[in-house]
Design a protein around this motif. Structure first.
Motif, PDB file in Angstrom:
ATOM      1  N   ILE A  60       0.865  -1.173   0.000  1.00 46.89           N
ATOM      2  CA  ILE A  60       0.000   0.000   0.000  1.00 46.89           C
ATOM      3  C   ILE A  60       0.904   1.226   0.000  1.00 46.89           C
ATOM      4  O   ILE A  60       1.716   1.402   0.905  1.00 46.89           O
ATOM      5  N   GLY A  61       0.785   2.046  -1.026  1.00 45.87           N
ATOM      6  CA  GLY A  61       1.658   3.211  -1.129  1.00 45.87           C
ATOM      7  C   GLY A  61       0.862   4.502  -1.183  1.00 45.87           C
ATOM      8  O   GLY A  61      -0.264   4.534  -1.672  1.00 45.87           O
ATOM      9  N   CYS A  62       1.436   5.559  -0.654  1.00 47.64           N
ATOM     10  CA  CYS A  62       0.816   6.880  -0.681  1.00 47.64           C
ATOM     11  C   CYS A  62       1.874   7.877  -1.154  1.00 47.64           C
ATOM     12  O   CYS A  62       2.946   7.987  -0.550  1.00 47.64           O
ATOM     13  N   PHE A  63       1.577   8.568  -2.255  1.00 48.64           N
ATOM     14  CA  PHE A  63       2.558   9.421  -2.903  1.00 48.64           C
ATOM     15  C   PHE A  63       2.022  10.843  -3.062  1.00 48.64           C
ATOM     16  O   PHE A  63       0.846  11.044  -3.334  1.00 48.64           O
ATOM     17  N   TYR A  64       2.917  11.793  -2.901  1.00 46.75           N
ATOM     18  CA  TYR A  64       2.568  13.191  -3.163  1.00 46.75           C
ATOM     19  C   TYR A  64       3.674  13.819  -3.993  1.00 46.75           C
ATOM     20  O   TYR A  64       4.850  13.776  -3.617  1.00 46.75           O
ATOM     21  N   ARG A  65       3.286  14.361  -5.138  1.00 49.74           N
ATOM     22  CA  ARG A  65       4.246  15.072  -5.983  1.00 49.74           C
ATOM     23  C   ARG A  65       3.901  16.551  -5.979  1.00 49.74           C
ATOM     24  O   ARG A  65       2.858  16.963  -6.472  1.00 49.74           O
ATOM     25  N   SER A  66       4.777  17.341  -5.418  1.00 51.10           N
ATOM     26  CA  SER A  66       4.564  18.778  -5.385  1.00 51.10           C
ATOM     27  C   SER A  66       4.749  19.350  -6.788  1.00 51.10           C
ATOM     28  O   SER A  66       5.647  18.937  -7.532  1.00 51.10           O
ATOM     29  N   SER A  67       3.909  20.296  -7.153  1.00 49.93           N
ATOM     30  CA  SER A  67       4.032  20.938  -8.461  1.00 49.93           C
ATOM     31  C   SER A  67       5.249  21.850  -8.544  1.00 49.93           C
ATOM     32  O   SER A  67       5.594  22.344  -9.620  1.00 49.93           O
ATOM     33  N   SER A  68       5.924  22.064  -7.407  1.00 54.06           N
ATOM     34  CA  SER A  68       7.097  22.948  -7.391  1.00 54.06           C
ATOM     35  C   SER A  68       8.418  22.188  -7.518  1.00 54.06           C
ATOM     36  O   SER A  68       9.489  22.783  -7.410  1.00 54.06           O
ATOM     37  N   LEU A  69       8.360  20.875  -7.762  1.00 53.63           N
ATOM     38  CA  LEU A  69       9.596  20.110  -7.904  1.00 53.63           C
ATOM     39  C   LEU A  69      10.366  20.555  -9.142  1.00 53.63           C
ATOM     40  O   LEU A  69       9.776  20.902 -10.171  1.00 53.63           O
ATOM     41  N   ASN A  70      11.696  20.502  -9.038  1.00 55.98           N
ATOM     42  CA  ASN A  70      12.510  20.813 -10.217  1.00 55.98           C
ATOM     43  C   ASN A  70      12.689  19.561 -11.072  1.00 55.98           C
ATOM     44  O   ASN A  70      12.172  18.489 -10.740  1.00 55.98           O
ATOM     45  N   ASP A  71      13.413  19.679 -12.177  1.00 54.69           N
ATOM     46  CA  ASP A  71      13.544  18.566 -13.118  1.00 54.69           C
ATOM     47  C   ASP A  71      14.175  17.336 -12.466  1.00 54.69           C
ATOM     48  O   ASP A  71      13.702  16.207 -12.658  1.00 54.69           O
ATOM     49  N   ASP A  72      15.239  17.537 -11.692  1.00 51.22           N
ATOM     50  CA  ASP A  72      15.914  16.405 -11.038  1.00 51.22           C
ATOM     51  C   ASP A  72      14.983  15.734 -10.030  1.00 51.22           C
ATOM     52  O   ASP A  72      14.951  14.500  -9.926  1.00 51.22           O
ATOM     53  N   GLN A  73      14.240  16.523  -9.284  1.00 50.95           N
ATOM     54  CA  GLN A  73      13.323  15.964  -8.285  1.00 50.95           C
ATOM     55  C   GLN A  73      12.180  15.204  -8.958  1.00 50.95           C
ATOM     56  O   GLN A  73      11.755  14.165  -8.467  1.00 50.95           O
ATOM     57  N   ASN A  74      11.693  15.725 -10.086  1.00 49.72           N
ATOM     58  CA  ASN A  74      10.641  15.017 -10.825  1.00 49.72           C
ATOM     59  C   ASN A  74      11.153  13.689 -11.371  1.00 49.72           C
ATOM     60  O   ASN A  74      10.440  12.682 -11.340  1.00 49.72           O
ATOM     61  N   THR A  75      12.364  13.685 -11.879  1.00 48.85           N
ATOM     62  CA  THR A  75      12.965  12.435 -12.380  1.00 48.85           C
ATOM     63  C   THR A  75      13.076  11.417 -11.259  1.00 48.85           C
ATOM     64  O   THR A  75      12.752  10.231 -11.430  1.00 48.85           O
ATOM     65  N   LYS A  76      13.504  11.872 -10.094  1.00 46.75           N
ATOM     66  CA  LYS A  76      13.634  10.981  -8.942  1.00 46.75           C
ATOM     67  C   LYS A  76      12.269  10.460  -8.505  1.00 46.75           C
ATOM     68  O   LYS A  76      12.126   9.279  -8.161  1.00 46.75           O
ATOM     69  N   PHE A  77      11.258  11.343  -8.544  1.00 42.68           N
ATOM     70  CA  PHE A  77       9.911  10.912  -8.161  1.00 42.68           C
ATOM     71  C   PHE A  77       9.425   9.790  -9.075  1.00 42.68           C
ATOM     72  O   PHE A  77       8.904   8.769  -8.603  1.00 42.68           O
ATOM     73  N   LEU A  78       9.582   9.976 -10.390  1.00 38.48           N
ATOM     74  CA  LEU A  78       9.138   8.955 -11.331  1.00 38.48           C
ATOM     75  C   LEU A  78       9.888   7.645 -11.112  1.00 38.48           C
ATOM     76  O   LEU A  78       9.287   6.565 -11.140  1.00 38.48           O
ATOM     77  N   GLU A  79      11.184   7.723 -10.887  1.00 38.73           N
ATOM     78  CA  GLU A  79      11.990   6.511 -10.666  1.00 38.73           C
ATOM     79  C   GLU A  79      11.480   5.737  -9.460  1.00 38.73           C
ATOM     80  O   GLU A  79      11.287   4.513  -9.519  1.00 38.73           O
ATOM     81  N   HIS A  80      11.239   6.424  -8.357  1.00 38.70           N
ATOM     82  CA  HIS A  80      10.826   5.741  -7.128  1.00 38.70           C
ATOM     83  C   HIS A  80       9.384   5.251  -7.216  1.00 38.70           C
ATOM     84  O   HIS A  80       9.059   4.166  -6.725  1.00 38.70           O
TER      85      HIS A  80
END
Length: 258
Positions: A60-80
């Motif tokens: 069971i996973g719960c994820f939050y992606r902030s709209s203020s993430l930069n490119d590197d942080q977005n890449t890391k979010f997608l990877e995880h």
């Protein structure tokens, strides 16, 4: 599963990397449910656990992606996120999240907008949808509004929350309910089917949906080569519905490792 900054007055453990930011997630589990592993997602604002059920382990996973993430942080979010969605085929997954992707149409599974775009946010959403399809995970929310936010005199409505699952037969039902506390997001209630059937009442294995995206390309090629593609009757004497039904029946055979 709640955003931890929405005035619910919840206690949580805050890591050093979280102290300077809002957001965050928390998962509450009933004491009667056995947690076999706290799966530490090495990503801010996200968390997951693996529970033991009568039908096996479920992440069971719960994820939050902030709209203020930069490119590197977005890449890391997608990877995880996609690592959580695909890393262990022996564990089914149910993944909740506020992804902040307002341009995705979950009715069609595509991004609204030009395919070739210079907009980095559109490109990120396109990449996310492509990886969802590649991972072979299904989504529950289609045309439901999940967030209503009043900005001055106008009401903004969007679908930025989603629930993904690795096996649709796990989901008995889901519904949209009113927001919790001061949140501007709706609540999503998911009813999991974790009752182990007896042999006499077991669901026929053929009723389980095939997830062809989890089958290797080599197995698909081998399966298609061994399949008899010829019709049982003269094609001119068959209707389109008859031909489709016959091909569908043949394709419904379970491919290797599906």
């Amino acid at each position: 599963m709640f955003r931890a900054d929405r005035n619910f007055k919840l206690d949580r453990t805050i890591s050093e990397s979280d102290e300077s930011s809002g957001g965050g997630t928390v998962i509450y589990i009933k004491e009667s449910i056995k947690v076999v592993e706290k799966s530490h997602v090495s990503m801010m604002d996200s968390s997951s656990v693996i529970i033991e059920t009568n039908v096996g382990k479920i992440l069971i996973g719960c994820f939050y992606r902030s709209s203020s993430l930069n490119d590197d942080q977005n890449t890391k979010f997608l990877e995880h996120f996609f690592h959580s969605a695909t890393h262990d085929n022996n564990v089914e997954k149910v993944l909740f999240g506020d992804f902040n992707f307002p341009d995705i149409s979950w009715v069609s599974g595509n991004v609204i907008g030009p395919r070739k775009s210079a907009n980095s946010n559109i490109l990120l959403q396109q990449k996310f949808v492509e990886k969802v399809h590649e991972a072979g995970i299904s989504w529950l929310i289609t045309n439901e509004i999940t967030r209503r936010k009043k900005v001055r005199e106008s009401l903004q409505e969007s679908t930025i929350d989603q629930v993904f699952c690795s096996e649709e037969s796990l989901i008995r039902d889901f519904s949209i309910s009113s927001p919790l506390g001061k949140s501007d997001h709706v609540s999503v209630i998911v009813d999991l089917d974790v009752v182990k059937r007896s042999r006499t009442h077991a669901t026929n294995v053929d009723d389980k949906k095939r997830n062809w995206s989890k089958v290797s390309l080599a197995d698909i090629l081998s399966f298609s080569q061994d399949l008899d593609w010829h019709y049982s009757s003269i094609q001119e004497n068959m209707s389109v519905e008859d031909m489709w039904e016959e091909i569908h029946d043949k394709m419904s055979q379970r491919p290797p490792n599906a």
